[in-house]
Design a protein around this motif. Sequence first.
Motif, PDB file in Angstrom:
ATOM      1  N   LEU A   5       0.845  -1.186   0.000  1.00  0.00           N
ATOM      2  CA  LEU A   5       0.000   0.000   0.000  1.00  0.00           C
ATOM      3  C   LEU A   5       0.886   1.244   0.000  1.00  0.00           C
ATOM      4  CD1 LEU A   5      -3.240   0.492   2.044  1.00  0.00           C
ATOM      5  CD2 LEU A   5      -1.630   2.367   1.722  1.00  0.00           C
ATOM      6  N   HIS A   6       0.698   2.085  -1.015  1.00  0.00           N
ATOM      7  CA  HIS A   6       1.516   3.294  -1.171  1.00  0.00           C
ATOM      8  C   HIS A   6       0.783   4.528  -0.659  1.00  0.00           C
ATOM      9  CE1 HIS A   6       4.216   6.246  -2.902  1.00  0.00           C
ATOM     10  NE2 HIS A   6       3.248   6.734  -3.668  1.00  0.00           N
ATOM     11  N   LYS A   7      -0.414   4.790  -1.183  1.00  0.00           N
ATOM     12  CA  LYS A   7      -1.190   5.955  -0.764  1.00  0.00           C
ATOM     13  C   LYS A   7      -2.678   5.629  -0.832  1.00  0.00           C
ATOM     14  CE  LYS A   7       2.250   8.963  -0.397  1.00  0.00           C
ATOM     15  NZ  LYS A   7       2.619   9.621   0.878  1.00  0.00           N
ATOM     16  N   VAL A   8      -3.433   6.199   0.091  1.00  0.00           N
ATOM     17  CA  VAL A   8      -4.893   6.189   0.016  1.00  0.00           C
ATOM     18  C   VAL A   8      -5.329   7.591  -0.387  1.00  0.00           C
ATOM     19  CG1 VAL A   8      -7.060   5.821   1.237  1.00  0.00           C
ATOM     20  CG2 VAL A   8      -5.063   4.411   1.793  1.00  0.00           C
ATOM     21  N   LEU A   9      -6.050   7.686  -1.504  1.00  0.00           N
ATOM     22  CA  LEU A   9      -6.453   8.986  -2.046  1.00  0.00           C
ATOM     23  C   LEU A   9      -7.909   9.246  -1.680  1.00  0.00           C
ATOM     24  CD1 LEU A   9      -4.874   8.619  -5.618  1.00  0.00           C
ATOM     25  CD2 LEU A   9      -3.777   9.304  -3.469  1.00  0.00           C
ATOM     26  N   ARG A  10      -8.125  10.320  -0.942  1.00  0.00           N
ATOM     27  CA  ARG A  10      -9.475  10.677  -0.501  1.00  0.00           C
ATOM     28  C   ARG A  10      -9.848  12.051  -1.034  1.00  0.00           C
ATOM     29  NH1 ARG A  10      -7.389   7.875   4.075  1.00  0.00           N
ATOM     30  NH2 ARG A  10      -8.709   6.090   4.650  1.00  0.00           N
ATOM     31  N   GLY A  11     -11.079  12.190  -1.471  1.00  0.00           N
ATOM     32  CA  GLY A  11     -11.563  13.456  -2.012  1.00  0.00           C
ATOM     33  C   GLY A  11     -12.914  13.281  -2.677  1.00  0.00           C
ATOM     34  N   HIS A  12     -13.076  12.171  -3.398  1.00  0.00           N
ATOM     35  CA  HIS A  12     -14.380  11.881  -3.991  1.00  0.00           C
ATOM     36  C   HIS A  12     -15.405  11.622  -2.889  1.00  0.00           C
ATOM     37  CE1 HIS A  12     -13.321  11.812  -8.219  1.00  0.00           C
ATOM     38  NE2 HIS A  12     -12.291  11.028  -7.978  1.00  0.00           N
ATOM     39  N   THR A  13     -16.659  11.945  -3.187  1.00  0.00           N
ATOM     40  CA  THR A  13     -17.719  11.783  -2.190  1.00  0.00           C
ATOM     41  C   THR A  13     -18.704  10.679  -2.551  1.00  0.00           C
ATOM     42  OG1 THR A  13     -19.045  13.500  -3.280  1.00  0.00           O
ATOM     43  CG2 THR A  13     -17.575  14.194  -1.499  1.00  0.00           C
ATOM     44  N   GLN A  14     -18.531  10.071  -3.739  1.00  0.00           N
ATOM     45  CA  GLN A  14     -19.360   8.935  -4.128  1.00  0.00           C
ATOM     46  C   GLN A  14     -18.466   7.873  -4.770  1.00  0.00           C
ATOM     47  OE1 GLN A  14     -23.146   9.710  -6.084  1.00  0.00           O
ATOM     48  NE2 GLN A  14     -23.151  11.819  -5.335  1.00  0.00           N
ATOM     49  N   LEU A  15     -19.062   6.780  -5.178  1.00  0.00           N
ATOM     50  CA  LEU A  15     -18.295   5.634  -5.656  1.00  0.00           C
ATOM     51  C   LEU A  15     -17.422   5.978  -6.855  1.00  0.00           C
ATOM     52  CD1 LEU A  15     -19.716   4.373  -8.467  1.00  0.00           C
ATOM     53  CD2 LEU A  15     -21.429   3.646  -6.814  1.00  0.00           C
ATOM     54  N   LEU A  16     -16.329   5.221  -6.994  1.00  0.00           N
ATOM     55  CA  LEU A  16     -15.395   5.376  -8.107  1.00  0.00           C
ATOM     56  C   LEU A  16     -15.877   4.559  -9.297  1.00  0.00           C
ATOM     57  CD1 LEU A  16     -12.679   6.997  -8.126  1.00  0.00           C
ATOM     58  CD2 LEU A  16     -13.689   6.610  -5.877  1.00  0.00           C
ATOM     59  N   SER A  17     -15.832   5.157 -10.479  1.00  0.00           N
ATOM     60  CA  SER A  17     -16.318   4.476 -11.675  1.00  0.00           C
ATOM     61  C   SER A  17     -15.258   4.333 -12.757  1.00  0.00           C
ATOM     62  CB  SER A  17     -17.529   5.219 -12.245  1.00  0.00           C
ATOM     63  OG  SER A  17     -17.256   6.601 -12.348  1.00  0.00           O
ATOM     64  N   GLY A  18     -14.131   5.032 -12.630  1.00  0.00           N
ATOM     65  CA  GLY A  18     -13.092   4.930 -13.646  1.00  0.00           C
ATOM     66  C   GLY A  18     -11.781   5.498 -13.144  1.00  0.00           C
ATOM     67  N   ALA A  19     -10.684   5.062 -13.752  1.00  0.00           N
ATOM     68  CA  ALA A  19      -9.361   5.577 -13.402  1.00  0.00           C
ATOM     69  C   ALA A  19      -8.411   5.312 -14.557  1.00  0.00           C
ATOM     70  CB  ALA A  19      -8.838   4.931 -12.122  1.00  0.00           C
ATOM     71  N   ALA A  20      -7.387   6.151 -14.678  1.00  0.00           N
ATOM     72  CA  ALA A  20      -6.392   5.973 -15.738  1.00  0.00           C
ATOM     73  C   ALA A  20      -5.097   6.652 -15.328  1.00  0.00           C
ATOM     74  CB  ALA A  20      -6.887   6.568 -17.052  1.00  0.00           C
ATOM     75  N   PHE A  21      -3.980   5.984 -15.583  1.00  0.00           N
ATOM     76  CA  PHE A  21      -2.661   6.588 -15.422  1.00  0.00           C
ATOM     77  C   PHE A  21      -2.285   7.329 -16.700  1.00  0.00           C
ATOM     78  CE2 PHE A  21      -2.406   3.156 -12.291  1.00  0.00           C
ATOM     79  CZ  PHE A  21      -1.768   3.782 -11.228  1.00  0.00           C
ATOM     80  N   ASP A  22      -1.448   8.359 -16.549  1.00  0.00           N
ATOM     81  CA  ASP A  22      -0.928   9.026 -17.738  1.00  0.00           C
ATOM     82  C   ASP A  22       0.169   8.158 -18.360  1.00  0.00           C
ATOM     83  OD1 ASP A  22       1.376   9.418 -16.240  1.00  0.00           O
ATOM     84  OD2 ASP A  22       1.343  11.592 -16.361  1.00  0.00           O
ATOM     85  N   PRO A  23       0.615   8.486 -19.579  1.00  0.00           N
ATOM     86  CA  PRO A  23       1.567   7.608 -20.278  1.00  0.00           C
ATOM     87  C   PRO A  23       2.898   7.403 -19.565  1.00  0.00           C
ATOM     88  CG  PRO A  23       0.520   9.101 -21.830  1.00  0.00           C
ATOM     89  CD  PRO A  23       0.129   9.566 -20.461  1.00  0.00           C
ATOM     90  N   VAL A  24       3.295   8.341 -18.697  1.00  0.00           N
ATOM     91  CA  VAL A  24       4.584   8.200 -18.010  1.00  0.00           C
ATOM     92  C   VAL A  24       4.420   7.770 -16.554  1.00  0.00           C
ATOM     93  CG1 VAL A  24       5.816   9.769 -19.532  1.00  0.00           C
ATOM     94  CG2 VAL A  24       4.628  10.690 -17.531  1.00  0.00           C
ATOM     95  N   SER A  25       3.202   7.408 -16.172  1.00  0.00           N
ATOM     96  CA  SER A  25       2.921   6.802 -14.862  1.00  0.00           C
ATOM     97  C   SER A  25       3.155   7.731 -13.677  1.00  0.00           C
ATOM     98  CB  SER A  25       3.763   5.523 -14.679  1.00  0.00           C
ATOM     99  OG  SER A  25       3.560   4.614 -15.736  1.00  0.00           O
ATOM    100  N   THR A  26       3.064   9.049 -13.885  1.00  0.00           N
ATOM    101  CA  THR A  26       3.271   9.984 -12.778  1.00  0.00           C
ATOM    102  C   THR A  26       1.978  10.593 -12.257  1.00  0.00           C
ATOM    103  OG1 THR A  26       3.626  11.830 -14.308  1.00  0.00           O
ATOM    104  CG2 THR A  26       5.573  10.587 -13.587  1.00  0.00           C
ATOM    105  N   ARG A  27       0.917  10.565 -13.078  1.00  0.00           N
ATOM    106  CA  ARG A  27      -0.369  11.119 -12.668  1.00  0.00           C
ATOM    107  C   ARG A  27      -1.456  10.059 -12.809  1.00  0.00           C
ATOM    108  NH1 ARG A  27      -0.752  15.957 -16.790  1.00  0.00           N
ATOM    109  NH2 ARG A  27       0.135  14.274 -18.045  1.00  0.00           N
ATOM    110  N   LEU A  28      -2.459  10.175 -11.947  1.00  0.00           N
ATOM    111  CA  LEU A  28      -3.617   9.285 -11.986  1.00  0.00           C
ATOM    112  C   LEU A  28      -4.870  10.141 -12.074  1.00  0.00           C
ATOM    113  CD1 LEU A  28      -4.831   6.366 -11.608  1.00  0.00           C
ATOM    114  CD2 LEU A  28      -4.968   6.931  -9.162  1.00  0.00           C
ATOM    115  N   ALA A  29      -5.721   9.858 -13.044  1.00  0.00           N
ATOM    116  CA  ALA A  29      -7.019  10.527 -13.150  1.00  0.00           C
ATOM    117  C   ALA A  29      -8.095   9.563 -12.665  1.00  0.00           C
ATOM    118  CB  ALA A  29      -7.300  10.941 -14.586  1.00  0.00           C
TER     119      ALA A  29
END
Length: 225
Positions: A51-75
């Motif tokens: 476990l590296h990080k727990v990301l909190r901020g959304h207030t409802q369920l998660l429906s999608g996610a994607a890393f950028d091409p160089v693996s430094t950002r997560l949407a």
Amino acid sequence: MAQLTNASVAAVGHDDNLLVVVVSPDSKWIASGSEDSTIIVWDSDGQLCTLHKVLRGHTQLLSGAAFDPVSTRLATASCDHTVRIWDVETGKQIFVLQQHSGGVRYVEFSPDGSLLLSESFDKTMKIWDASTGVMTMSLEGHSDDVTAACFPPCGRYIASASRDKTVRLWRTNDGSCVATFSEHQGDVWDVAFSPDGKTLSSGASDGSVFVRRLDQVISDTEYWI
């Protein structure tokens, strides 16, 4: 810190059902999203995930996610109508993108990482400048939920599928719809470009799959470079 095998990444860490799992392009990170509205980023060495990080901020369920091409950002996309962009290493939230009027079901970075695409139950897609978090255009035209969308390898177009039984092809530079395909008789659930970008395939609830040659649709010579 919590550890788990790659095979059991869904089993540990979240307090509710797991809905999303994505792997970074460099295979270093795994991100999981849950009905508990959190995202967990796991550091993977190929054998164990820590476990590296727990990301909190959304207030409802998660429906999608994607890393950028160089693996430094997560949407991440959520039913709370927002898209969020995170720094993977630090876990800090970089941007909150708030232009959709319905839950957001999917996100994808363009092949060069400069753009972010989001699709929503509000029947639209948004294109965002991934470096500033500014929405550059809204793609509107579907008459029902957008179910899938993707970039070709060149990143100059977007294909979208919808429950309105159509597939549409859009330009990313001006947001214009250059083609609408209406072959399906049922809701269209997925759409994909071939790895060389020369064909576009889609599948629908009527059991049909259509494959289209794009050289018969796109006259843009730069697309084929």
